[in-house]
Design a protein around this motif. Sequence first.
Motif, PDB file in Angstrom:
ATOM      1  N   GLU A 259       0.832  -1.207   0.000  1.00 27.96           N
ATOM      2  CA  GLU A 259       0.000   0.000   0.000  1.00 27.96           C
ATOM      3  C   GLU A 259       0.866   1.255   0.000  1.00 27.96           C
ATOM      4  O   GLU A 259       0.506   2.270  -0.607  1.00 27.96           O
ATOM      5  N   SER A 260       1.984   1.202   0.674  1.00 26.28           N
ATOM      6  CA  SER A 260       2.904   2.333   0.657  1.00 26.28           C
ATOM      7  C   SER A 260       3.420   2.579  -0.761  1.00 26.28           C
ATOM      8  O   SER A 260       3.469   3.719  -1.228  1.00 26.28           O
ATOM      9  N   ALA A 261       3.781   1.500  -1.459  1.00 25.04           N
ATOM     10  CA  ALA A 261       4.252   1.636  -2.835  1.00 25.04           C
ATOM     11  C   ALA A 261       3.140   2.148  -3.740  1.00 25.04           C
ATOM     12  O   ALA A 261       3.393   2.943  -4.655  1.00 25.04           O
ATOM     13  N   ALA A 262       1.905   1.715  -3.499  1.00 19.51           N
ATOM     14  CA  ALA A 262       0.776   2.203  -4.298  1.00 19.51           C
ATOM     15  C   ALA A 262       0.581   3.701  -4.097  1.00 19.51           C
ATOM     16  O   ALA A 262       0.347   4.451  -5.059  1.00 19.51           O
ATOM     17  N   ALA A 263       0.677   4.151  -2.853  1.00 22.27           N
ATOM     18  CA  ALA A 263       0.574   5.591  -2.577  1.00 22.27           C
ATOM     19  C   ALA A 263       1.701   6.350  -3.261  1.00 22.27           C
ATOM     20  O   ALA A 263       1.508   7.451  -3.786  1.00 22.27           O
ATOM     21  N   ALA A 264       2.910   5.759  -3.262  1.00 21.48           N
ATOM     22  CA  ALA A 264       4.049   6.405  -3.925  1.00 21.48           C
ATOM     23  C   ALA A 264       3.815   6.490  -5.429  1.00 21.48           C
ATOM     24  O   ALA A 264       4.169   7.494  -6.063  1.00 21.48           O
ATOM     25  N   MET A 265       3.227   5.472  -6.022  1.00 21.22           N
ATOM     26  CA  MET A 265       2.937   5.500  -7.457  1.00 21.22           C
ATOM     27  C   MET A 265       1.876   6.552  -7.786  1.00 21.22           C
ATOM     28  O   MET A 265       1.945   7.220  -8.821  1.00 21.22           O
ATOM     29  N   ILE A 266       0.894   6.694  -6.918  1.00 20.27           N
ATOM     30  CA  ILE A 266      -0.118   7.737  -7.123  1.00 20.27           C
ATOM     31  C   ILE A 266       0.537   9.110  -7.067  1.00 20.27           C
ATOM     32  O   ILE A 266       0.247   9.995  -7.884  1.00 20.27           O
ATOM     33  N   LEU A 267       1.433   9.293  -6.108  1.00 20.68           N
ATOM     34  CA  LEU A 267       2.172  10.562  -6.011  1.00 20.68           C
ATOM     35  C   LEU A 267       3.008  10.791  -7.262  1.00 20.68           C
ATOM     36  O   LEU A 267       3.058  11.911  -7.792  1.00 20.68           O
ATOM     37  N   PHE A 268       3.645   9.747  -7.749  1.00 16.31           N
ATOM     38  CA  PHE A 268       4.443   9.852  -8.976  1.00 16.31           C
ATOM     39  C   PHE A 268       3.576  10.282 -10.157  1.00 16.31           C
ATOM     40  O   PHE A 268       3.972  11.158 -10.945  1.00 16.31           O
TER      41      PHE A 268
END
Length: 290
Positions: A259-268
Motif C-alpha cells: 500500500e505504501s508503494a501504491a501511494a508512492a505510485m499515485i504521487l508519482f
Amino acid sequence: MQRKHHALWGYLFITPQLIGLLFFSLLPLLYALSLSFMNWDGFGTPSFAGLSNFAGQLADPHFWKAMVNTVYYMVLVIPVGMLLALLVALALNKTAGKELYRLFFFMPVVTSSVSVGVIWMWILNGEFGILNQLLGYIGITGPQWLTDTRWVIPSIALLSIWWGLGNNMVIFLAGLQGISKSYYEAAQIDGASRLQQFRHITLPLLSPTTFFVTIMSIIGSFQVFDQAFVMTNGGPAKASYTLVYHIYDQAFIDFTMGESAAAAMILFLIILVFTLIQFGMQKRWVHYGD
C-alpha cells in the motif's frame, strides 16, 4: 573520425551519471511499481494483490487527509516563494556585491533539514518562541504555531519559503543576467517605463526560468516530509500529515509495503501530470523568437 572520438569521450564522462540514474532511480522506481501490486509486510514472500492496494489507498481517509494537507501546503508555498525569490533576484541583479548577498541567501539551502527544523521549532514555539515575542512588541498575541491545527501548515510553509528562497533566487538571478541589455536600451529609447519594461521584456524572457522553478517547486511541495516529521510528527490531529509522511507511515509504521508503494505510485502520477501540463504551457510562455 575525430567526431566519433569526441563522442566516445562524451559517453565516457556521462557513464557514471547514467549508472547512478539506473541503479538509484530507475530500478527503485520499477521495484516500487511492482511492489504496488503486491501484499508484503517486509518479511517473507510477497503475494500478488492486483489493484487492491490502489483501491485501498483511494478509499483510505488518511490518504485524502494527506492529499488535502499537501495541496494546502503547495498553494501557500509556491506562489509566495516564487514571488519573493523573483523580487530578491530583481533587487540583487544590479546591486554591487551581489555575490556576497547571494551567498547569505543561499546558506539556508545547504543547511540540513533536521537542523533547520529544530531551529524553527524554537522560533515558532507558542510559549517562548522569538516570533511570538516580536509580535508581542507590536501588540499582537501570536498563535500556537505548531500545536494549533489552523496554523501548523502555514508554519511549515513559512519555514519552507525561507529555506528555499535562496535556491529559487539564484535561479531567477541567472535568468535575469541572461537577458540582453539591448532589449532594455531599445525600450528606453521608445519611452517605456520601468514597469512596462518589466511586463513586456523581463517577464516574457524570464519564462523559461519561471517554467523550471515552477516544476521544481511543485515537485518539492508534493515531496514535503522532513519539516513535518521533525517539527510536528504529522500532528496535531494529522493536521500536518503529508503524502510522503503517509507513504512513510504505511511502510515503516504499519508495515504495509504494498500500500505504501501504491501511494508512492499515485504521487508519482500526480507529479507527472503536473509536469506534463507545465511542458504544454511552455509553448506559450517562451517568447525568445518574438
